[in-house]
Motif scaffolding. Structure first.
Motif, PDB file in Angstrom:
ATOM      1  N   SER A 122      31.143  30.799  53.109  1.00 61.76           N
ATOM      2  CA  SER A 122      31.580  32.193  53.041  1.00 61.76           C
ATOM      3  C   SER A 122      32.595  32.390  51.913  1.00 61.76           C
ATOM      4  O   SER A 122      32.515  33.350  51.148  1.00 61.76           O
ATOM      5  N   LYS A 163      30.800  32.217  48.603  1.00 61.90           N
ATOM      6  CA  LYS A 163      30.062  33.453  48.350  1.00 61.90           C
ATOM      7  C   LYS A 163      31.001  34.548  47.855  1.00 61.90           C
ATOM      8  O   LYS A 163      30.666  35.292  46.934  1.00 61.90           O
ATOM      9  N   GLU A 164      32.178  34.635  48.463  1.00 61.26           N
ATOM     10  CA  GLU A 164      33.156  35.633  48.032  1.00 61.26           C
ATOM     11  C   GLU A 164      33.610  35.351  46.610  1.00 61.26           C
ATOM     12  O   GLU A 164      33.768  36.278  45.804  1.00 61.26           O
ATOM     13  N   GLN A 165      33.822  34.073  46.277  1.00 65.79           N
ATOM     14  CA  GLN A 165      34.232  33.713  44.925  1.00 65.79           C
ATOM     15  C   GLN A 165      33.145  34.072  43.912  1.00 65.79           C
ATOM     16  O   GLN A 165      33.444  34.612  42.845  1.00 65.79           O
ATOM     17  N   VAL A 166      31.905  33.794  44.256  1.00 69.16           N
ATOM     18  CA  VAL A 166      30.795  34.116  43.352  1.00 69.16           C
ATOM     19  C   VAL A 166      30.700  35.627  43.165  1.00 69.16           C
ATOM     20  O   VAL A 166      30.516  36.119  42.042  1.00 69.16           O
ATOM     21  N   GLN A 167      30.850  36.370  44.248  1.00 78.49           N
ATOM     22  CA  GLN A 167      30.790  37.830  44.161  1.00 78.49           C
ATOM     23  C   GLN A 167      31.923  38.356  43.275  1.00 78.49           C
ATOM     24  O   GLN A 167      31.708  39.218  42.426  1.00 78.49           O
ATOM     25  N   TYR A 168      33.128  37.814  43.444  1.00 84.20           N
ATOM     26  CA  TYR A 168      34.273  38.234  42.634  1.00 84.20           C
ATOM     27  C   TYR A 168      34.030  37.907  41.154  1.00 84.20           C
ATOM     28  O   TYR A 168      34.265  38.730  40.282  1.00 84.20           O
ATOM     29  N   LYS A 169      33.517  36.706  40.892  1.00 81.49           N
ATOM     30  CA  LYS A 169      33.251  36.311  39.502  1.00 81.49           C
ATOM     31  C   LYS A 169      32.153  37.179  38.896  1.00 81.49           C
ATOM     32  O   LYS A 169      32.227  37.532  37.718  1.00 81.49           O
ATOM     33  N   ASN A 170      31.148  37.536  39.691  1.00 77.03           N
ATOM     34  CA  ASN A 170      30.099  38.431  39.203  1.00 77.03           C
ATOM     35  C   ASN A 170      30.661  39.802  38.842  1.00 77.03           C
ATOM     36  O   ASN A 170      30.274  40.405  37.844  1.00 77.03           O
ATOM     37  N   GLN A 171      31.585  40.295  39.668  1.00 80.42           N
ATOM     38  CA  GLN A 171      32.227  41.577  39.372  1.00 80.42           C
ATOM     39  C   GLN A 171      33.037  41.478  38.085  1.00 80.42           C
ATOM     40  O   GLN A 171      33.003  42.379  37.248  1.00 80.42           O
ATOM     41  N   GLN A 172      33.764  40.375  37.917  1.00 81.15           N
ATOM     42  CA  GLN A 172      34.543  40.180  36.696  1.00 81.15           C
ATOM     43  C   GLN A 172      33.618  40.124  35.485  1.00 81.15           C
ATOM     44  O   GLN A 172      33.916  40.712  34.439  1.00 81.15           O
TER      45      GLN A 172
END
Length: 118
Positions: free
Chosen positions: A51, A54-63
């Protein structure tokens, strides 16, 4: 009697085995229960890690998306500046040509005027 005693001894051993079996089974069940509990904890830990990842990947994708938009805006601004600078260069080249033509025309007129005076 010996047979009876032998039978009695065998019966008592069987009875002890039967009585011991539930204890062994209970011990085995407790061990299995501990293993299951341990595995559940490990699974919970891994799910938590998943989890978080996944949050880290989502944050990096947003960045990354934000940076991509920023770069696209910078590219558009730069392209606009290049177009304006190219237009300015053409304008200055045209002025330079017309200025040099005017100079050449004046020089040519002066030569003609000097020839006419003579």
């Amino acid at each position: 009697m010996k047979k009876r005693d032998g039978t009695q001894i065998t019966f008592q051993k069987s009875k002890k085995r039967i009585l011991l079996k539930p204890d062994k089974l209970n011990q085995e069940l407790e061990k299995k229960d501990e293993e299951i509990t341990s595995l559940k904890r490990m699974l919970d830990q891994k799910e938590l890690e998943l989890s978080q990842m996944k949050e880290q990947v989502q944050y990096k994708n947003q960045q990354l998306a934000s940076k991509e938009m920023e770069m696209e805006a910078y590219k558009n601004i730069t392209e606009d500046k290049i177009i304006k600078l190219e237009a300015k260069i053409k304008e200055l080249e045209a002025k330079l040509r017309s200025h040099s033509l005017v100079k050449q025309g004046r020089i040519g007129r002066r030569k003609n005027l000097t020839k006419k005076k003579k």
